[in-house]
Every structure is written in structure tokens, then in C-alpha cells.
Design an enzyme around this catalytic site. Structure first.
Site, PDB file in Angstrom:
ATOM      1  CB  VAL A  21      -1.742  -6.362  -0.947  1.00 49.70           C
ATOM      2  CG1 VAL A  21      -3.172  -6.671  -1.371  1.00 49.70           C
ATOM      3  CG2 VAL A  21      -0.762  -6.663  -2.079  1.00 49.70           C
ATOM      4  CG  ASP A  22      -5.939  -3.926  -2.803  1.00 45.96           C
ATOM      5  OD1 ASP A  22      -5.419  -4.737  -3.594  1.00 45.96           O
ATOM      6  OD2 ASP A  22      -6.958  -4.190  -2.142  1.00 45.96           O
ATOM      7  CB  CYS A 107     -15.932   5.526   5.652  1.00 46.82           C
ATOM      8  SG  CYS A 107     -14.163   5.674   6.013  1.00 46.82           S
ATOM      9  CB  CYS A 205     -13.035   0.082   9.466  1.00 54.34           C
ATOM     10  SG  CYS A 205     -13.919   1.625   9.678  1.00 54.34           S
TER      11      CYS A 205
END
Length: 372
Positions: A21-22, A107, A205
Site C-alpha cells: 500500500v505504501d 538492502c 524479505c
């Protein structure tokens, strides 16, 4: 919703579209501001099981759906090789050395604001890049650019971005950093974006939903050793120091000890030479507390760092309340940091990030703890 008067007509922004969503709302807000917006979806990990593959495919599908809804292009790029070389190998090396690294920070440094920016520049001819991070940038009258905490204190991500250079901050836009999370979801819902109620991603992740120790065992062989009290009594065994971090309470397998009180056991130290995990009872055990630390691998966002002897604040982990502290340089690459009050579970290998009010100054890697 109030429309925003376009002010940046013609400037091209490449938005890192994650399928969340961001980043979705970031792309929308930048379009409202008059930027020419395109999306770029990064694949940073070659999935090694079906669940991970499905999650990555779902994220790409959601990113494409959002871009279709907004009427913008979505490009894709594979940074898996760069991620392996610059993030994952560092992650393994730090764990092997008994430290607890933060791969998300690496990252951001090596992939999202380096490889991504280079690709956006060289291939897509970008003026700016944008991410869905909860931070802000401030452009000062003297031409300098600073990174500020996000408006939403609970979501502020400046801790993860302290390695950005002044130049990277100046080339980056952070539209959702000016908003609270609930406002971001409201905008997404109002615009009919498929991601408006999508759950936030959590964890590292490349591990996804898998158990951390199981994942680590795939790459680092177990190195069993003893679990001892600070007095040297052996009360159990561990499968490897790399599976444990300071302040850890769960997964020790040593409950119900004879002659011990009812307080829970915590990891209070690691003896790397003897491969011994040291545990104590209570979250404020003396061995768990530090009065300060040394910090190396320093990086300052605006290149010049805080002055020697200054009194500012520090975070030694994400979502921690700021800790007031005093800094002393032992050389240009190392700081001695003394806390105003003792702090629990400061962890070598993690990042210490310094603040002057709202401004994120930069930080470094926690090396040694100061006790007593």
C-alpha cells in the site's frame, strides 16, 4: 479528498513498486503533484520454495494492478545477483562471526538506493526515485538536504535509512513520510487501489514466513555448545550461537530450573571463544545492561557528523525510544557512546542511529559494549 496543485510538471520519478500500500499511494501522490511517474518492481531473491515464489508473484501482480489503475508503466528488474553478493553474504558472515546484522539496512544501502537508483538513471532516465518509506526530506536554503523522521512515529523508518548519502537523499522522494499510516490506507481505499487493505510485510524479505533458525541452518552448519549461567553452571545446550541474540527470551528450552526463581531466562551474553551461550534471569539482569558502546563503520548523511562531546539521542534498535547519550570520537571511524541511563540488550552487529531532534544524522555498527 482535496486535490493537490501540480507543481513538478515534466520531472520524471521512478517509484519502487513493491505490491504494497505504501508504494501504491506514493505513486498516486506524486502523480497528483505533477510528476511524470513510472513504476519499477525489483526481484531481489531467487525463491527456493513454492510459498516464496507464490508471494513474489502475488506482489508483482498487485504492483501491476495498481499501475494499471493509475495508468502508469511498470518496469521490472532482477537484482538477485547484487542482493546475494552485497546483502546476503554480509548477513551470513556477520552471523558466522556471532553478531546480529540487520539485512534490511544493507538492502536499502546496496539495492534500493544504489542499484535501483543506477538503473533508474541509466535505463529509465529518472530525475528522482521514490520509495514508500516513512521518512521525510528537508531542503534547506543553503542547498543542503536532510533526512527527517516520518510524521507517523510508530512507522518512522529513518533507522533503516541512515546509510543514505546526502546525494541519495537529494535524489529521493518520500511522499508517505508526511502522512500517518491510517491516512495512507484511506487514500488507497478512496482511489480503489487493490492494496488498500493488504497486510504490511514483516520480517526479512528472503526468509518470508519460514522459521528463522530453519532458514539459517540451510546455510550455516549447527555448532552445538553449552548454555551457562553467569556463575558458570551448565544448564542446557544450544545448537549454535548464531541462532540467538542478546535479550532473547523464547526458544531457549531451559524452563523450570531447580533452585531458580520464577523470572524468565534471557540471553545476556555470548562467549565466542568457548562457544557458550550465557543466560540470566530477568529482563534487567546486570549482564544485559550497558552504560555505553563503541560504534564503528560510521556514516553521516550530510558528510560532516556531530561534533565531539555533543549530547544527542540514539536508537540501538528499531522502534526503541530515543536514548539520550554523549559522543566522543576515538578516531574518525569510531565513536565511544555513553548513555545517560543504562540500556538493555544492546547488540553487537546491529546499527546505532543518531538523531538531533527530528533530523536523522547517520550512524554506524555497534562493536563493543561498555558495562559498569
Amino acid at each position: 479528498m482535496t486535490s493537490i496543485e501540480p507543481t513538478h510538471t515534466g520531472k520524471k520519478v521512478i517509484v519502487g513498486m513493491s505490491g504494497g500500500v505504501d508504494s501504491s499511494v506514493s505513486a498516486y501522490l506524486l502523480m497528483q503533484q505533477g510528476y511524470q511517474v513510472e513504476g519499477l518492481f525489483m526481484k531481489n531473491w531467487e525463491e527456493d520454495d513454492n510459498n516464496e515464489y507464490c508471494a513474489a508473484a502475488e506482489d508483482l501482480k498487485d504492483a501491476q494492478a495498481v499501475c494499471d489503475k493509475l495508468g502508469i508503466k511498470l518496469h521490472t528488474v532482477n537484482f538477485a545477483a547484487e542482493y546475494w553478493d552485497n546483502v546476503f553474504e554480509y548477513f551470513l558472515a556477520e552471523y558466522k562471526a556471532g553478531r546480529t546484522p540487520n539485512p534490511d539496512i544493507m538492502c536499502n544501502k546496496e539495492i534500493k538506493f544504489k542499484a535501483f537508483l543506477e538503473f533508474a538513471d541509466e535505463i529509465l532516465d529518472a530525475d528522482y526515485i521514490a520509495m514508500g518509506h516513512y521518512v521525510r526530506r528537508r531542503d534547506n536554503s543553503d542547498g543542503s538536504t536532510q533526512m527527517l523522521r516520518g510524521v507517523d512515529g510508530n512507522k518512522d523508518q529513518s533507522y533503516f535509512l541512515y546509510t543514505l548519502s546526502h546525494e541519495q537523499v537529494a535524489r529521493s522522494l518520500f511522499p508517505v513520510g508526511e502522512l500517518e499510516k491510517h491516512q495512507v490506507r484511506e487514500i488507497a481505499k478512496e482511489m480503489g487501489l487493490i492494496t488498500h487493505d493488504k497486510k504490511d510485510s514483516t520480517g526479512i524479505c528472503f526468509i518470508g514466513e519460514r522459521k528463522f533458525t530453519e532458514f539459517l541452518r540451510t546455510y550455516l552448519p549447527a555448532q552445538p555448545g553449552n548454555i551457562e549461567t553467569p556463575e558458570g553452571e551448565v544448564i542446557g545446550t544450544h545448537q549454535g550461537l548464531m541462532y540467538h541474540t542478546l535479550g532473547q527470551r523464547k526458544g531457549l528450552g531451559i524452563g523450570g530450573m531447580k533452585n531458580s526463581n520464577d523470572d524468565p531466562w534471557y540471553v545476556v551474553d555470548k562467549d565466542l571463544e568457548r562457544n557458550v551461550l550465557i543466560v540470566g534471569q530477568g529482563g534487567h539482569h546486570p549482564r544485559l545492561m550497558s552504560t555505553g558502546m563503541t560504534v564503528n563503520q560510521l556514516h553521516w548523511v550530510d558528510r560532516t557528523g556531530p561534533v565531539d562531546g555533543c549530547h544527542i539521542t540514539v536508537k540501538t534498535r528499531y522502534r526503541q525510544q530515543d536514548v539520550p547519550c554523549t559522543l566522543t570520537y576515538t578516531d574518525e571511524h569510531t565513536l565511544r557512546v555513553v548513555f545517560d541511563e543504562p540500556v538493555a540488550a544492546v547488540t553487537p552487529g546491529q546499527s546505532a542511529v543518531f538523531y538531533d531532534g527530528e533530523v536523522c544524522l547517520g550512524g554506524g555498527i555497534i562493536d563493543q559494549l561498555i558495562r559498569g
